[in-house]
Design a protein around this motif. Sequence first.
Motif, short mmCIF file in Angstrom:
data_model
loop_
_atom_site.label_atom_id
_atom_site.label_comp_id
_atom_site.label_asym_id
_atom_site.label_seq_id
_atom_site.Cartn_x
_atom_site.Cartn_y
_atom_site.Cartn_z
N LYS A 360 -5.37 -7.43 -6.92
CA LYS A 360 -4.73 -6.49 -5.98
C LYS A 360 -3.39 -6.00 -6.54
O LYS A 360 -3.00 -4.84 -6.32
CB LYS A 360 -4.54 -7.19 -4.63
CG LYS A 360 -4.27 -6.26 -3.47
CD LYS A 360 -4.31 -7.02 -2.14
CE LYS A 360 -3.93 -6.12 -0.98
NZ LYS A 360 -3.98 -6.83 0.32
N ASN A 361 -2.71 -6.85 -7.28
CA ASN A 361 -1.41 -6.50 -7.86
C ASN A 361 -1.53 -5.42 -8.94
O ASN A 361 -0.54 -4.82 -9.32
CB ASN A 361 -0.75 -7.75 -8.45
CG ASN A 361 0.68 -7.50 -8.88
OD1 ASN A 361 1.43 -6.82 -8.18
ND2 ASN A 361 1.06 -8.02 -10.04
N TYR A 362 -2.76 -5.18 -9.41
CA TYR A 362 -2.96 -4.17 -10.46
C TYR A 362 -3.40 -2.82 -9.88
O TYR A 362 -3.57 -1.86 -10.63
CB TYR A 362 -4.03 -4.63 -11.46
CG TYR A 362 -3.75 -5.97 -12.11
CD1 TYR A 362 -2.45 -6.39 -12.37
CD2 TYR A 362 -4.80 -6.82 -12.49
CE1 TYR A 362 -2.19 -7.61 -12.96
CE2 TYR A 362 -4.55 -8.04 -13.08
CZ TYR A 362 -3.25 -8.44 -13.31
OH TYR A 362 -3.00 -9.66 -13.91
N LEU A 363 -3.59 -2.75 -8.55
CA LEU A 363 -4.23 -1.58 -7.94
C LEU A 363 -3.25 -0.72 -7.15
O LEU A 363 -2.22 -1.19 -6.68
CB LEU A 363 -5.37 -2.03 -7.01
CG LEU A 363 -6.46 -2.90 -7.61
CD1 LEU A 363 -7.47 -3.30 -6.54
CD2 LEU A 363 -7.16 -2.19 -8.75
N ALA A 364 -3.63 0.54 -6.98
CA ALA A 364 -2.91 1.48 -6.10
C ALA A 364 -3.92 2.46 -5.54
O ALA A 364 -4.63 3.13 -6.31
CB ALA A 364 -1.82 2.22 -6.88
N PHE A 365 -4.03 2.52 -4.22
CA PHE A 365 -4.88 3.50 -3.56
C PHE A 365 -4.02 4.71 -3.18
O PHE A 365 -2.86 4.81 -3.59
CB PHE A 365 -5.58 2.88 -2.35
CG PHE A 365 -6.61 1.82 -2.68
CD1 PHE A 365 -6.94 1.52 -4.00
CD2 PHE A 365 -7.26 1.13 -1.67
CE1 PHE A 365 -7.88 0.54 -4.31
CE2 PHE A 365 -8.21 0.15 -1.97
CZ PHE A 365 -8.52 -0.15 -3.28
N ALA A 366 -4.55 5.62 -2.39
CA ALA A 366 -3.86 6.90 -2.14
C ALA A 366 -2.45 6.69 -1.59
O ALA A 366 -1.48 7.28 -2.09
CB ALA A 366 -4.69 7.75 -1.17
N LYS A 367 -2.33 5.86 -0.57
CA LYS A 367 -1.01 5.65 0.05
C LYS A 367 -0.02 5.08 -0.97
O LYS A 367 1.15 5.49 -1.02
CB LYS A 367 -1.15 4.72 1.25
CG LYS A 367 0.14 4.54 2.04
CD LYS A 367 -0.07 3.65 3.27
CE LYS A 367 1.24 3.45 4.02
NZ LYS A 367 1.06 2.55 5.19
N GLN A 368 -0.47 4.15 -1.78
CA GLN A 368 0.41 3.52 -2.77
C GLN A 368 0.78 4.51 -3.90
O GLN A 368 1.87 4.45 -4.46
CB GLN A 368 -0.26 2.28 -3.37
CG GLN A 368 -0.37 1.11 -2.41
CD GLN A 368 -1.36 1.33 -1.28
OE1 GLN A 368 -2.46 1.82 -1.49
NE2 GLN A 368 -0.97 0.96 -0.06
N LYS A 369 -0.13 5.43 -4.19
CA LYS A 369 0.15 6.42 -5.24
C LYS A 369 1.27 7.37 -4.82
O LYS A 369 2.04 7.84 -5.66
CB LYS A 369 -1.13 7.17 -5.60
CG LYS A 369 -2.12 6.30 -6.38
CD LYS A 369 -3.43 6.98 -6.67
CE LYS A 369 -4.42 6.02 -7.33
NZ LYS A 369 -4.06 5.63 -8.69
N LEU A 370 1.36 7.65 -3.53
CA LEU A 370 2.47 8.47 -3.05
C LEU A 370 3.81 7.80 -3.35
O LEU A 370 4.78 8.45 -3.78
CB LEU A 370 2.35 8.71 -1.54
CG LEU A 370 1.13 9.50 -1.06
CD1 LEU A 370 1.11 9.55 0.46
CD2 LEU A 370 1.11 10.91 -1.65
N SER A 371 3.86 6.48 -3.16
CA SER A 371 5.10 5.73 -3.45
C SER A 371 5.42 5.79 -4.94
O SER A 371 6.59 5.87 -5.34
CB SER A 371 4.95 4.27 -3.01
OG SER A 371 4.69 4.20 -1.62
#
Length: 775
Positions: A360-371
């Motif tokens: 999970k620490n290696y991932l980014a979904f849409a919301k996280q990509k905005l950050s």
Amino acid sequence: MTIHNLGYPRIGDFRELKFTIEAYWKGEKNLVELEEQARNIRYQNYQTQIAAGVELIPVNDFAYYDQVLNMSTLLGVIPERFAQEKYDVEVAFRMARGRAPSDDGHHCCAHHQANSKAGYAGAMKKWFDSNYHYIVPEFEESTRFEITDTRLFDEVAEALALRQDGKNIDFKPVLIGPVTYLYLAENKGTSLPKLQRLESLLDVYCEVLDRLAKLGISWVQVDEPILGLELEQDWQNAFNQAYDTLANSPAKLLLATYFETLGDNLELACRLPVAGLHYDGLRGQKQLDQLVNAYPVNKVLSIGLVDGRNIWKTDLNEAIKLLKEAKDKFAENLWVAPSCSLLHVPVNLEVEEKLESELKNYLAFAKQKLSEIKLIADALNGRENQQALADNSRAIAAKKNSKLVNDFEVQQRIAKLDEIALKRPRPYAERAPEQKAKFHLPLFPTTTIGSFPQTAEIRQVRRQFKSGDISEAQYIEAMQAEIRDVCDRQQRIGIDVLVHGEPERNDMVEYFGEQLDGYAFTQFGWVQSYGSRCVKPPIIFGDVSRPKAMTVAWSKYAQSQTEKIMKGMLTGAVTMLNWSFVRNDQPREITCNQIALALRDEVLDLESAGIHMIQIDEAALREGLPLKKADWQNYLNWAVNSFLITTSGVANTTQIHTHMCYSEFNDIIEAVAAMDADVITIETSKSHMKLLDAFVDFAYPNEIGPGVYDIHSPNIPTVEQMVKLIEQASKLIPVERLWVNPDCGLKTRGWTETEPALVNMVEAAKQLRESFLNH
């Protein structure tokens, strides 16, 4: 420097749109309830982006079905069979599905009930090389462009009401560009060249842009992804004509291109009279420096280095480093964004509770990509968040060295790949007589593609086993009972080569991925494919291997229930790759070869267990083709090699089958032949065997099973219909190399349709045998 977004997932955190649309289609919810849910999702999406610091937020990235269909209804491109005096949303659903909730199920609308063609849906195609789909626009003799659907303007007004005094927030409507829209459209019953429609199309685009400007819009995003293709001169000229005309618009245009480099279109893109250009700095990275140097400094250049197509964290420090030169040149005219719309990734990583914490620490979904975009912009603006960047750096480094990701044994095996002979011991011409002597099959042997109806009872048993409500022994007994039933049915019908029906399989990729190391699965990682159809792609996060046999026990049990031949069924490595989120730290070819080696072990175990016909499905082989034809051969070379790694270890008398879904084979037929499958089954019934032309023109040497009925339709084909199709095929392919089978797997059909259809198929094969043997 402006932070903007190109598009956001429209399905809701938990697929709320899917469930509401399907309830509307069933008549369980009305249009008011559907529109309310749509407004709620849009509002939540706007608030999420505002909270993340996005300053220019996309509008019209929402759609009930797909964004190209949105453009068609906006522009009045509505086929005659669906036309009515005033547009409403049901027209769009008819265009997409052939019917709407208010229809009787047989006709598209009262106005056209007399038209026997009324009701067939528009064709569906993949959006470039993504797994997203769109309804193909249809140009007819009568097509005239005009604004028929005002939802765009309604949604813009809805968004603008959210502007806040003193906050740097604005909204940017998203349109498919006029040249891309023309390029994707197809002529139906008209010979008018598409580009001759450009001038009249531009008139309506100008009208749309004027109306948006009057609503208070200053920027409009115009998506022209065909700039990533190799364009002929007339299409390049069309860009000049289009944007010379649109340059007079009161709104500023941000032309967006993504998924590829600009290639030979770079100079064209740099000189178009638009206010700005968005460029995919990831997929187009090899041309990024060239673009930065060539693009005019007085215009906006938006660069996307946060991946809108994959789910890995961005290496933020590397992205900042890559953008510094552009920042020095463009100053506030440099904008940052994701590489493309975030439509292609899941919504929110925060809701995932079962993923391993390290992964999970290696991932980014849409919301996280905005950050991530905000962190890049802040750093370039001199407001570096040192803690966040240090955390990101640690995560990127940890992934590189992770034991979870790296498997020394798999890497050693890949290093010795050249020790594997990629060719079967003998060529097909020598294998075929041995196989015929072994299997004793009649002329026109009959088989199916693998799956049989997945009843509610089957799905319930799988759910009960997954949730722990029944034991493994109870689950195995239930699946074996289903296999016995499927074998009995096939034997009664008289099918020559049997399959076990795949009752234990949830999905042709997920089933195998769940049994392979290096794969992970999310709870809520849904991505829209089209309309209400969402998929949850597996994540290939590390080196792939097979801890134990995956299908052997089921196939052995099925073979024990019959004296006839039982086919083993596997999903091929290329399809496993193309339908997953793939790790981004090594070439796709290496990952594909790792999967192929795991499948090779499975193939050899099946053969050792007495399964001597093995089908390896490569439904997605063509889907992986790069957008530029110049790159095709490299992809096809390694894709074919992956198939050969899987299959080349078997004896001459083991027959390898493969299945490919609807495909244009003409331009990849050499690669299909190089796969050297003993039998290929393809979907041809909808084209009335026309797709066989490629195999004839190429003189394809191996055996072919052209599908004789369309499994996507509930209609039961007659014996006569199938006889006619096989007779057509027999004029093209030598009869001794023809198989008889449905177009695809039967998983989605019911037994009430499946059984009589197969009875008719077997009867058709019998009649043809008698006919050919008597002559």
